[in-house]
Design an enzyme around this catalytic site. Structure first.
Site, PDB file in Angstrom:
ATOM      1  N   SER A  87      36.498  37.138  39.877  1.00 56.39           N
ATOM      2  CA  SER A  87      37.403  38.153  39.341  1.00 56.39           C
ATOM      3  C   SER A  87      38.520  38.466  40.339  1.00 56.39           C
ATOM      4  CB  SER A  87      36.648  39.441  39.021  1.00 56.39           C
ATOM      5  OG  SER A  87      37.548  40.432  38.542  1.00 56.39           O
ATOM      6  N   LYS A  97      29.265  39.254  35.809  1.00 57.04           N
ATOM      7  CA  LYS A  97      30.701  39.110  35.557  1.00 57.04           C
ATOM      8  C   LYS A  97      31.044  39.584  34.143  1.00 57.04           C
ATOM      9  CE  LYS A  97      34.990  37.710  36.223  1.00 57.04           C
ATOM     10  NZ  LYS A  97      35.620  37.443  34.951  1.00 57.04           N
ATOM     11  N   HIS A 118      31.118  43.259  34.255  1.00 58.19           N
ATOM     12  CA  HIS A 118      32.377  43.600  34.936  1.00 58.19           C
ATOM     13  C   HIS A 118      33.530  43.586  33.946  1.00 58.19           C
ATOM     14  CE1 HIS A 118      36.204  42.151  36.601  1.00 58.19           C
ATOM     15  NE2 HIS A 118      35.916  42.800  37.718  1.00 58.19           N
ATOM     16  N   ASN A 119      33.621  42.538  33.141  1.00 56.69           N
ATOM     17  CA  ASN A 119      34.718  42.429  32.188  1.00 56.69           C
ATOM     18  C   ASN A 119      34.625  43.496  31.100  1.00 56.69           C
ATOM     19  OD1 ASN A 119      35.308  40.164  33.707  1.00 56.69           O
ATOM     20  ND2 ASN A 119      35.781  38.895  31.954  1.00 56.69           N
ATOM     21  N   GLU A 167      35.947  46.533  32.568  1.00 54.79           N
ATOM     22  CA  GLU A 167      37.405  46.328  32.628  1.00 54.79           C
ATOM     23  C   GLU A 167      38.049  46.675  31.280  1.00 54.79           C
ATOM     24  OE1 GLU A 167      40.019  42.324  32.463  1.00 54.79           O
ATOM     25  OE2 GLU A 167      38.635  42.431  34.163  1.00 54.79           O
TER      26      GLU A 167
END
Length: 484
Positions: free
Chosen positions: A130, A185, A188-189, A192
């Site tokens: 990222s 991940k 995380h996205n 986001e």
């Protein structure tokens, strides 16, 4: 071909090209390959010229240029291209060589690929990367998982190129086996997505309710970025609002209001449903993008459907402070839900996730990097078994001091007809989580009435299930018990 390169990267698009340059700048020799070899030639004669980067013209040439154990990092489009390259590479690799997938792959694919590659005597790492174009070049956040035996071989490279915080601590550490890295991940996205939508909702309130122009909003976001909301997304919002087109008009005002997505947010919501985790804020952010895509329908609907007249008569400065509090509190909810999901996944898939370490990995390089990730790390360092981020004393106090402004913002938005799906979803989750007795007792009675699905009683031990013959016509036969 003499074996000279420490690692090879396949895929010379934005992320791959910049990761190669990052690796070379940290002292590693890198081989580059792309299925379209023209890209290799352009790269080695352009940005890579004069550097310790070898441009391979064939897959055989590429593999032959790598030191053993060979480390091949795929920076190609997620899905079939990854599987295709794995099958192309395997015949050219030796036992103990390592294939790395650095794209945005779905974690079940990484589970499958790890087993498949290991069955061939090789190792596989699926890693989240990222930070976008700039992060890839200057230092991303890296979240590796897969074959644990491969970690020591790639660790010096990954930690060498990763972003650094706290005086040199790399934003990269081993996450867990199989698909754990790509799962983290994915979360995380998802966070986001939620963060971006929250900022967008605050932006719309500023613009449509307070009547602020881009320059005024720029100043507010600049101030916020110097305080407790300090984060990469607040920082770039500040810069976007200040950017003018050639005619002096703010560029943001000229951009069409339809948002795209690549699927990771959708995956996050789908997996949350499978795990039974109330990932309400993040899922609403995905739906918000879907709604934005209905541009033509919205234009037509605006001519037919009406809402309240927008009116604001309060203290503008005080309300901007309320917006700050609302944004902060809702951001905490987004992270709290994401961490709840990771804890559920760890239990479901047998992963031993270090939540403080994950917060550290996200503190630098990545898109969701923010000041309060340090507070999240401290929360899990103090209590690794923390059930919910909201229960940590620091964040519990922040919710106490922020919620009055949060409620005022949502009330004002609703009364003025401004959509705030994520701000309101966050508050609804907060109110639900802090409520000792929810109305699910009535829901269970309804389910038992029409389907004999049974229920538990407050005056009996948990785990005992009961059925009532509500109509007098149903008998005593009950259906299966329920899943929560």
């Amino acid at each position: 071909m003499k074996q000279v390169s420490d690692i090879g990267v396949i895929g010379i698009a934005v992320m791959g090209e910049n990761l190669i340059l990052n690796m070379e700048s940290k002292g590693f020799h890198v081989s580059a390959f792309n299925r379209t070899v023209d890209k290799v030639e352009n790269f080695v004669n352009g940005r890579a010229k004069g550097k310790n980067i070898y441009g391979a013209m064939s897959l055989e040439d590429f593999v032959g240029s790598l030191k053993s154990p060979r480390k091949v990092m795929l920076m190609v489009k997620a899905g079939k291209p990854v599987d295709d390259f794995i099958d192309l590479l395997i015949p050219h690799l030796d036992k103990g060589d390592i294939i790395i997938d650095g794209g945005n792959s779905h974690f079940p694919d990484t589970d499958r690929r790890t087993k498949y590659v290991e069955s061939k005597g090789l190792y596989f790492i699926g890693t989240g990367v990222s930070g976008g174009e700039e992060g890839a070049l200057l230092g991303p956040s890296i979240m590796p998982g897969g074959s644990k035996a491969a970690w020591e071989s790639v660790k010096p490279i990954f930690q060498g190129i990763a972003a650094k915080v706290d005086g040199g601590v790399p934003c990269c550490d081993w996450v867990g086996e199989n698909g754990a890295g790509h799962f983290v991940k994915m979360v995380h996205n998802g966070i986001e997505y939620g963060d971006m939508q929250l900022i967008n909702e605050v932006y719309q309130i500023m613009k449509d309710v307070l009547g602020m122009d881009a320059d005024e909003m720029h100043k507010v976001f600049k101030e916020w970025n110097e305080g407790e909301l300090d984060s990469y997304l607040i920082e770039i919002t500040r810069d976007i609002l200040a950017f003018k087109d050639d005619d002096g008009v703010p560029m943001v005002d000229k951009i069409l209001d339809t948002a795209g997505q690549k699927g990771t947010g959708k995956w996050t919501g789908t997996v949350a449903l499978e795990l039974g985790i109330p990932l309400t804020l993040i899922t609403e952010s995905v739906f918000s993008r879907c709604l934005s895509a209905l541009k033509n329908e919205r234009v037509a609907a605006a001519k037919v459907l009406s809402g309240p007249e927008i009116s604001f008569t309060g203290d503008k400065k005080a309300f901007i402070n309320d917006l700050r509090d609302a944004l902060y509190a809702a951001k905490v909810i987004s992270y709290a839900q994401g961490y709840q999901m990771m804890k559920a996944a760890a239990a479901e898939y047998g992963w031993n996730l270090n939540y403080g370490s994950i917060a550290l990995m996200w503190r630098g390089g990545c898109i969701i990097r923010s000041r309060f990730l340090g507070n999240i790390k401290e929360a899990f360092d103090k209590n690794p078994d923390l059930a919910n981020l909201l229960l940590d004393p620091f964040f519990a106090d922040k919710m106490k001091t922020s919620q009055a402004g949060w409620r005022r913002v949502i009330s004002t938005a609703v009364m003025n007809g401004i959509p705030v799906p994520c701000l309101s979803a966050g508050l609804t989750y907060f109110d639900g989580y802090r409520t000792e007795r929810l109305p699910a007792n009535l829901l269970q009675a309804q389910r038992d009435y029409f389907g004999a699905h049974t229920y538990e009683r407050i005056d009996k031990p948990r785990g005992e299930f009961f059925h009532t013959n509500w109509t007098g016509r149903g008998g005593s036969t009950s259906s299966t018990t329920y899943d929560v």
